[in-house]
Design an enzyme around this catalytic site. Structure first.
Site, PDB file in Angstrom:
ATOM      1  N   TYR A  14     -53.958 -34.143  -9.950  1.00  0.00           N
ATOM      2  CA  TYR A  14     -53.830 -34.932  -8.726  1.00  0.00           C
ATOM      3  C   TYR A  14     -54.599 -36.251  -8.822  1.00  0.00           C
ATOM      4  O   TYR A  14     -54.230 -37.243  -8.208  1.00  0.00           O
ATOM      5  CB  TYR A  14     -54.394 -34.153  -7.524  1.00  0.00           C
ATOM      6  N   LYS A  45     -53.381 -21.600 -17.306  1.00  0.00           N
ATOM      7  CA  LYS A  45     -52.238 -21.632 -18.229  1.00  0.00           C
ATOM      8  C   LYS A  45     -52.808 -21.896 -19.617  1.00  0.00           C
ATOM      9  O   LYS A  45     -52.455 -22.861 -20.296  1.00  0.00           O
ATOM     10  CB  LYS A  45     -51.252 -22.733 -17.772  1.00  0.00           C
ATOM     11  N   ASP A  47     -47.775 -18.457 -14.415  1.00  0.00           N
ATOM     12  CA  ASP A  47     -46.394 -17.997 -14.222  1.00  0.00           C
ATOM     13  C   ASP A  47     -46.369 -16.521 -13.842  1.00  0.00           C
ATOM     14  O   ASP A  47     -45.643 -16.096 -12.934  1.00  0.00           O
ATOM     15  CB  ASP A  47     -45.525 -18.287 -15.459  1.00  0.00           C
ATOM     16  N   ASP A  91     -51.967 -25.457  -5.119  1.00  0.00           N
ATOM     17  CA  ASP A  91     -51.012 -26.011  -4.155  1.00  0.00           C
ATOM     18  C   ASP A  91     -49.769 -25.134  -4.119  1.00  0.00           C
ATOM     19  O   ASP A  91     -49.292 -24.728  -3.057  1.00  0.00           O
ATOM     20  CB  ASP A  91     -50.653 -27.447  -4.581  1.00  0.00           C
ATOM     21  N   ASP A 122     -48.583 -22.000  -1.165  1.00  0.00           N
ATOM     22  CA  ASP A 122     -47.323 -22.013  -0.408  1.00  0.00           C
ATOM     23  C   ASP A 122     -46.594 -20.693  -0.600  1.00  0.00           C
ATOM     24  O   ASP A 122     -46.033 -20.122   0.340  1.00  0.00           O
ATOM     25  CB  ASP A 122     -46.398 -23.157  -0.874  1.00  0.00           C
TER      26      ASP A 122
HETATM   27  C1  IPM Z   1     -51.279 -29.332   0.713  1.00  0.00           C
HETATM   28  C2  IPM Z   1     -50.224 -30.401   0.668  1.00  0.00           C
HETATM   29  C3  IPM Z   1     -50.802 -31.667   0.043  1.00  0.00           C
HETATM   30  C4  IPM Z   1     -51.220 -31.322  -1.351  1.00  0.00           C
HETATM   31  C5  IPM Z   1     -49.858 -32.895   0.063  1.00  0.00           C
HETATM   32  C6  IPM Z   1     -49.365 -33.198   1.453  1.00  0.00           C
HETATM   33  C7  IPM Z   1     -50.516 -34.091  -0.549  1.00  0.00           C
HETATM   34  O1  IPM Z   1     -49.088 -29.948  -0.003  1.00  0.00           O
HETATM   35  O2  IPM Z   1     -52.326 -29.556   1.357  1.00  0.00           O
HETATM   36  O3  IPM Z   1     -51.062 -28.281   0.116  1.00  0.00           O
HETATM   37  O4  IPM Z   1     -50.404 -31.366  -2.291  1.00  0.00           O
HETATM   38  O5  IPM Z   1     -52.406 -31.033  -1.551  1.00  0.00           O
HETATM   39 MG    MG Z   2     -49.176 -27.910  -0.542  1.00  0.00          MG
END
Ligand code: IPM
Ligand code: MG
Length: 353
Positions: free
Chosen positions: A138, A188, A220, A244, A248
């Protein structure tokens, strides 16, 4: 207790509005909170010309904690990268040194049917993802798009220093110690040197935590295990990008990304608290967004930055109660429950406090 409130874009102002109401309700019961609002993200670009303006920076640095909604929207996707809302979010994380991102994913029994997995696979799920937040690909340099041999190439750099790995590992081991003492580090290392170092350093830190059982998993496989048998995990620790993605994925196990709060902490107890979901431009302004992740983020703020365990537990208890009473926003609605909008959900939580 000084809180900088950053509603942001899309559904941000709606969901933060409800979290602020919940905090105000606690304030009228004696909690000494001060809140001040500022701009971050697309709204900041619109009104101040940049996603993380100086005035916001000043307020955020002075505050003890930051409560954030979400940033971003399709209207900003064509702006130059440094003007995009996401840059504001990355900017504030980096500026405040918020390297430790805690993303709990727990399944409320009432929402077992909202998960896309079978109830027996997810029932009782309670995991904590510890994501490193200020390093990795990042922020790594060099980065960019340039021309080589007559064609464009895109470049990013995955990089972690030993010190960065060590400090996030310490946070994760500390968190595991307070839970079931199991930590899974995700990397990884079969391909990426950067994550070989990750594994080596985490293994080294483990010597200071002999009471915590450390395991390692390739990312993975971890992605697969999260949907195959998520309850094998307690605390997971990983880098910025893997974290990240995995967070999710983990959120979906719990039924809705609209339920999950997060804390991003520095090394002194200051924190930024935000739902893990985005700004959901498709439902912005309609009053239907789920405010619970933001309300639960406010609870995390009271716990981690302000050590107000009782108040934090009161909010969490109230959220459990409204789910038990059958209140559901559209994202977690199922037949036989009471569908409510953002504000009614806020009303219900306040009533349940
Ligand atoms: C998160 C989001 C952010 C990230 C984006 C919006 C920059 O997806 O907080 O998980 O990738 O960190
Ligand atoms: Mg995110």
């Amino acid at each position: 207790m000084k809180i900088c409130v950053l509603p942001g874009d899309g559904i941000g102002p709606e969901i933060v509005g409800q979290a602020v109401r919940v905090l105000e309700a606690l304030r009228s019961d004696g909690l000494k909170l001060e809140m001040e609002t500022a701009l971050l993200g697309g709204c900041a670009v619109d009104q101040a010309g940049e996603p993380y303006p100086e005035a916001t920076r000043r307020l955020a640095r002075e505050a003890d904690a930051v409560l954030l909604g979400a940033v971003g929207g399709p209207q900003y996707d064509t702006l130059p990268r440094e003007k995009r809302p996401e840059r504001g979010l990355l900017g504030i994380r980096k500026d405040l040194g918020l390297f430790a991102n805690l993303r709990p994913a727990m399944l409320y029994p009432e929402l077992a049917n909202a998960s896309s997995l079978k109830p027996e696979i997810v029932a009782g799920l309670d995991i904590l993802i510890v994501r490193e937040l200020t390093g990795d690909i990042y922020f790594g340099e060099p980065r960019g798009i340039e021309t080589r041999d007559g064609q464009r190439v895109g470049i990013n750099t995955m990089i972690y220093s030993e010190a960065e790995i060590r400090r996030i590992a310490c946070v994760a081991f500390g968190a595991a110690r307070k839970r079931s003492r199991r930590l899974c580090s995700v990397d990884k290392m079969n391909v990426l040197e950067c994550t070989q170092l990750w594994r080596d350093v985490v293994t080294d830190v483990a010597r200071d935590y002999p009471d915590v059982e450390l395991s390692h998993m390739l990312v993975d496989n971890a992605a697969m295990q999260l949907v195959r048998n998520p309850k094998q995990f307690d605390v997971m620790v990983t880098g910025n990008m893997f974290g990240d993605i995995l967070s999710d994925e983990a959120s979906m196990l719990t039924g809705s990304i609209g339920m999950l709060p997060s804390a991003s902490l520095d090394d002194k107890g200051k924190g930024l608290y935000e739902p893990i979901h985005g700004s959901a431009p498709d439902i912005a302004g309609k009053g239907v967004a789920n405010p619970l992740a933001t309300i639960l983020s406010a609870a995390m703020m009271l716990r981690y930055t302000f050590s107000q365990e009782t108040a934090a537990a009161r909010i969490e208890g109230a959220v459990k109660k409204v789910l038990g009473q059958g209140y559901r926003t559209a994202d977690i609605y199922e037949a036989g429950t009471k569908k409510v909008g953002t504000k009614e959900m806020g009303d219900a939580v306040i009533a349940a406090l």
